[in-house]
Write a protein that holds these residues in place. Structure first.
Motif, PDB file in Angstrom:
ATOM      1  N   UNK A 262       3.398 -60.961  -6.604  1.00 50.72           N
ATOM      2  CA  UNK A 262       3.254 -60.194  -7.756  1.00 50.72           C
ATOM      3  C   UNK A 262       3.238 -61.085  -8.772  1.00 50.72           C
ATOM      4  N   UNK A 263       2.546 -60.895  -9.856  1.00 50.90           N
ATOM      5  CA  UNK A 263       2.370 -59.149 -10.456  1.00 50.90           C
ATOM      6  C   UNK A 263       0.880 -58.947  -9.738  1.00 50.90           C
ATOM      7  N   UNK A 264       0.134 -59.657  -9.345  1.00 50.41           N
ATOM      8  CA  UNK A 264      -1.092 -59.372  -8.525  1.00 50.41           C
ATOM      9  C   UNK A 264      -0.887 -59.507  -6.829  1.00 50.41           C
ATOM     10  N   UNK A 265      -0.955 -58.498  -6.436  1.00 51.90           N
ATOM     11  CA  UNK A 265      -0.596 -58.547  -4.909  1.00 51.90           C
ATOM     12  C   UNK A 265      -1.878 -59.162  -4.363  1.00 51.90           C
ATOM     13  N   UNK A 266      -1.667 -60.029  -3.170  1.00 49.76           N
ATOM     14  CA  UNK A 266      -2.824 -60.520  -2.442  1.00 49.76           C
ATOM     15  C   UNK A 266      -3.318 -59.234  -1.691  1.00 49.76           C
ATOM     16  N   UNK A 267      -4.556 -58.655  -1.984  1.00 49.10           N
ATOM     17  CA  UNK A 267      -5.104 -57.824  -1.561  1.00 49.10           C
ATOM     18  C   UNK A 267      -5.402 -57.834   0.103  1.00 49.10           C
ATOM     19  N   UNK A 268      -5.977 -59.067   0.447  1.00 45.77           N
ATOM     20  CA  UNK A 268      -6.193 -59.133   1.691  1.00 45.77           C
ATOM     21  C   UNK A 268      -4.962 -59.389   2.660  1.00 45.77           C
ATOM     22  N   UNK A 269      -3.901 -59.945   2.263  1.00 43.59           N
ATOM     23  CA  UNK A 269      -2.614 -59.758   2.843  1.00 43.59           C
ATOM     24  C   UNK A 269      -1.950 -58.059   2.781  1.00 43.59           C
ATOM     25  N   UNK A 270      -1.970 -57.803   1.938  1.00 41.88           N
ATOM     26  CA  UNK A 270      -1.835 -56.160   1.815  1.00 41.88           C
ATOM     27  C   UNK A 270      -2.621 -55.391   2.787  1.00 41.88           C
ATOM     28  N   UNK A 271      -3.761 -55.480   2.822  1.00 37.67           N
ATOM     29  CA  UNK A 271      -4.731 -54.702   3.951  1.00 37.67           C
ATOM     30  C   UNK A 271      -4.215 -55.136   5.374  1.00 37.67           C
ATOM     31  N   UNK A 272      -4.145 -56.457   5.406  1.00 33.34           N
ATOM     32  CA  UNK A 272      -3.756 -56.990   6.900  1.00 33.34           C
ATOM     33  C   UNK A 272      -2.375 -56.296   7.486  1.00 33.34           C
ATOM     34  N   UNK A 273      -1.281 -56.349   6.431  1.00 36.87           N
ATOM     35  CA  UNK A 273      -0.058 -55.705   6.821  1.00 36.87           C
ATOM     36  C   UNK A 273      -0.309 -54.137   7.089  1.00 36.87           C
ATOM     37  N   UNK A 317      15.892 -67.808  -2.668  1.00 33.88           N
ATOM     38  CA  UNK A 317      15.763 -67.298  -3.900  1.00 33.88           C
ATOM     39  C   UNK A 317      15.755 -65.854  -4.064  1.00 33.88           C
ATOM     40  N   UNK A 318      15.787 -65.181  -2.883  1.00 37.93           N
ATOM     41  CA  UNK A 318      15.503 -63.776  -2.831  1.00 37.93           C
ATOM     42  C   UNK A 318      16.380 -63.034  -4.056  1.00 37.93           C
ATOM     43  N   UNK A 319      17.433 -63.204  -4.301  1.00 34.06           N
ATOM     44  CA  UNK A 319      18.256 -62.525  -5.245  1.00 34.06           C
ATOM     45  C   UNK A 319      17.515 -62.673  -6.916  1.00 34.06           C
ATOM     46  N   UNK A 320      17.274 -64.000  -7.012  1.00 32.25           N
ATOM     47  CA  UNK A 320      16.773 -64.531  -8.230  1.00 32.25           C
ATOM     48  C   UNK A 320      15.521 -63.967  -8.441  1.00 32.25           C
ATOM     49  N   UNK A 321      14.347 -63.845  -7.311  1.00 33.45           N
ATOM     50  CA  UNK A 321      13.341 -63.370  -7.237  1.00 33.45           C
ATOM     51  C   UNK A 321      13.274 -61.761  -7.717  1.00 33.45           C
ATOM     52  N   UNK A 322      14.346 -61.092  -6.942  1.00 36.07           N
ATOM     53  CA  UNK A 322      14.500 -59.554  -7.507  1.00 36.07           C
ATOM     54  C   UNK A 322      15.114 -59.643  -8.857  1.00 36.07           C
ATOM     55  N   UNK A 323      15.739 -60.371  -9.268  1.00 35.44           N
ATOM     56  CA  UNK A 323      16.395 -60.362 -10.863  1.00 35.44           C
ATOM     57  C   UNK A 323      15.282 -60.530 -11.804  1.00 35.44           C
ATOM     58  N   UNK A 324      14.579 -61.325 -11.366  1.00 32.38           N
ATOM     59  CA  UNK A 324      13.071 -61.699 -12.278  1.00 32.38           C
ATOM     60  C   UNK A 324      12.242 -60.401 -12.365  1.00 32.38           C
ATOM     61  N   UNK A 325      12.020 -59.845 -11.195  1.00 32.53           N
ATOM     62  CA  UNK A 325      11.144 -58.539 -11.221  1.00 32.53           C
ATOM     63  C   UNK A 325      11.713 -57.462 -11.909  1.00 32.53           C
ATOM     64  N   UNK A 326      13.262 -57.368 -11.666  1.00 29.27           N
ATOM     65  CA  UNK A 326      13.778 -56.235 -12.323  1.00 29.27           C
ATOM     66  C   UNK A 326      13.769 -56.356 -13.794  1.00 29.27           C
ATOM     67  N   UNK A 327      13.784 -57.324 -14.322  1.00 27.87           N
ATOM     68  CA  UNK A 327      13.785 -57.447 -15.723  1.00 27.87           C
ATOM     69  C   UNK A 327      12.346 -57.238 -16.442  1.00 27.87           C
ATOM     70  N   UNK A 328      11.399 -57.149 -15.557  1.00 23.35           N
ATOM     71  CA  UNK A 328      10.064 -56.799 -16.095  1.00 23.35           C
ATOM     72  C   UNK A 328       9.609 -55.305 -16.297  1.00 23.35           C
TER      73      UNK A 328
END
Length: 374
Positions: A262-273, A317-328
């Motif tokens: 994010x903020x732009x998802x990897x479309x190829x990885x998204x479809x693979x999942x 850094x999972x908690x920091x990553x989530x905090x960064x996204x939450x602020x957006x």
């Protein structure tokens, strides 16, 4: 626990003699029984997979094995009381246990969803035909001089007609009759059912206990991974071992890796999942990924609300990553995307929706939430 078989998880609660982490709840049931004023109906609540049905059957076995305190030998020759009155434990080699598991105890009735004879699949609800016999069963004189016991697992699955049939029994409970209802979401039950039951709420297992249980039941799992599973499963041993069976840690790592684009998802990885979990025969993987995504979003909502939720530790850094996204994005927007994804997933089975599209829509909803704030 030595005979636990992960490949056959989950064990049938009616067969399970092991229960940990609910000593207080067991003491409440035991004290009520020993007081001589046992309530005729109990509602055992709490999250899925923490042992509610196991406790219900554990108590049912105890009551049937203990019988009346002044009872002599039963029709089958096993003298009563047959258990230690300071514990709910009834061993697997007892006659009462064996007859209950075999479905041959005259004073025990278990109500669950039944197989649809036309489709060969489990019905989606407990219908009125399944509970119609409860009233007449409980009004019969106990065959062994003690109690008549009914376990309904789970009461949440009753349709309106079956719920009303149970309510009639609760309104005029027969003597020496015990009705035990298991509920994951008691708020969905009729208020009149809840008000006529004594509620016993089970709490999620502690992280330390759950970590130890995972290591016991799945010894190939490392201590570090067991700790992560304890967090991801929210205190549910059933959920934790389900994640082990389905490769939940690996799927969660894929989910996190995708979210980190994010903020732009990897479309190829998204479809693979999405392809991976939506293919034929991957129903469990789909449920695991959507469950983990909803778990992650719950933590995002909490983070946006200024809370500090536990994270899996899968990344430093999972908690920091989530905090960064939450602020957006605002708390309202994070709550809305969480609500939308819950609604989508809940409709999959009932409406036979495209599972790949559900996964795509869920992740794209998160992406649009983040991008809209930029």
């Amino acid at each position: 626990m030595d005979d636990f078989d992960l490949e056959n998880w989950p064990p049938r609660p009616i067969e399970n003699t092991q229960l940990q982490g609910h000593d207080e709840a067991e003491r409440t049931l035991l004290d009520s029984y020993n007081s001589g004023r046992l309530h005729h109906a109990w509602l055992i609540t709490g999250p899925k997979g923490i042992g509610k049905a196991t406790l219900a059957h554990r108590f049912a076995r105890f009551v049937l094995a203990n019988g009346k305190k002044d009872s002599g030998p039963s029709l089958f020759g096993d003298a009563l009381p047959a258990v230690d009155p300071t514990s709910l434990q009834v061993e697997a080699d007892s006659l009462v246990y064996r007859r209950i598991v075999a479905g041959g105890h005259a004073d025990m009735l278990v109500i669950e969803r039944r197989i649809n004879e036309k489709t060969g699949k489990l019905k989606t609800v407990i219908d009125v035909d399944s509970v119609r016999e409860v009233g007449s069963f409980l009004r019969l004189t106990p065959a062994e001089g003690g109690w008549r016991v009914v376990v309904i697992d789970s009461a949440d699955e009753m349709n309106p007609n079956s719920a009303n049939a149970v309510l009639k029994v609760l309104e005029e409970p027969p003597k020496n009759a015990l009705l035990i209802l298991v509920s994951h979401n008691p708020g969905r039950l009729l208020p009149t059912i809840r008000s006529r039951c004594r509620t016993l709420k089970l709490r999620p297992l502690s992280s330390d206990l759950l970590t130890g249980l995972v290591r016991t039941y799945a010894p190939d799992v490392s201590h570090e991974d067991a700790e992560r599973l304890a967090v991801l499963s929210d205190g549910s041993i059933g959920h934790a071992l389900g994640l082990v069976e389905e490769g939940g840690l690996e799927l969660y790592a894929e989910l996190l890796a995708l979210l980190h684009t994010l903020p732009r998802l990897d479309v190829q990885a998204l479809h693979a999942l999405a392809d991976k979990v939506a293919r034929a025969g991957a129903d469990d993987a789909f449920r695991t990924v959507t469950s983990l995504l909803r778990w992650w979003l719950e933590r995002m909502v909490l983070t946006a609300a200024g809370k500090t939720p536990a994270t899996s530790g899968a990344a430093d850094d999972e908690a920091l990553f989530m905090a960064g996204l939450a602020s957006q994005a605002s708390l309202d927007r994070w709550f809305l995307v969480w609500e939308k994804i819950n609604h989508l997933v809940a409709r999959v089975d009932g409406l036979n929706l495209d599972k790949k599209q559900i996964v795509l829509d869920a992740f794209l909803g998160i992406e649009s939430t983040v991008q809209a704030a930029r």
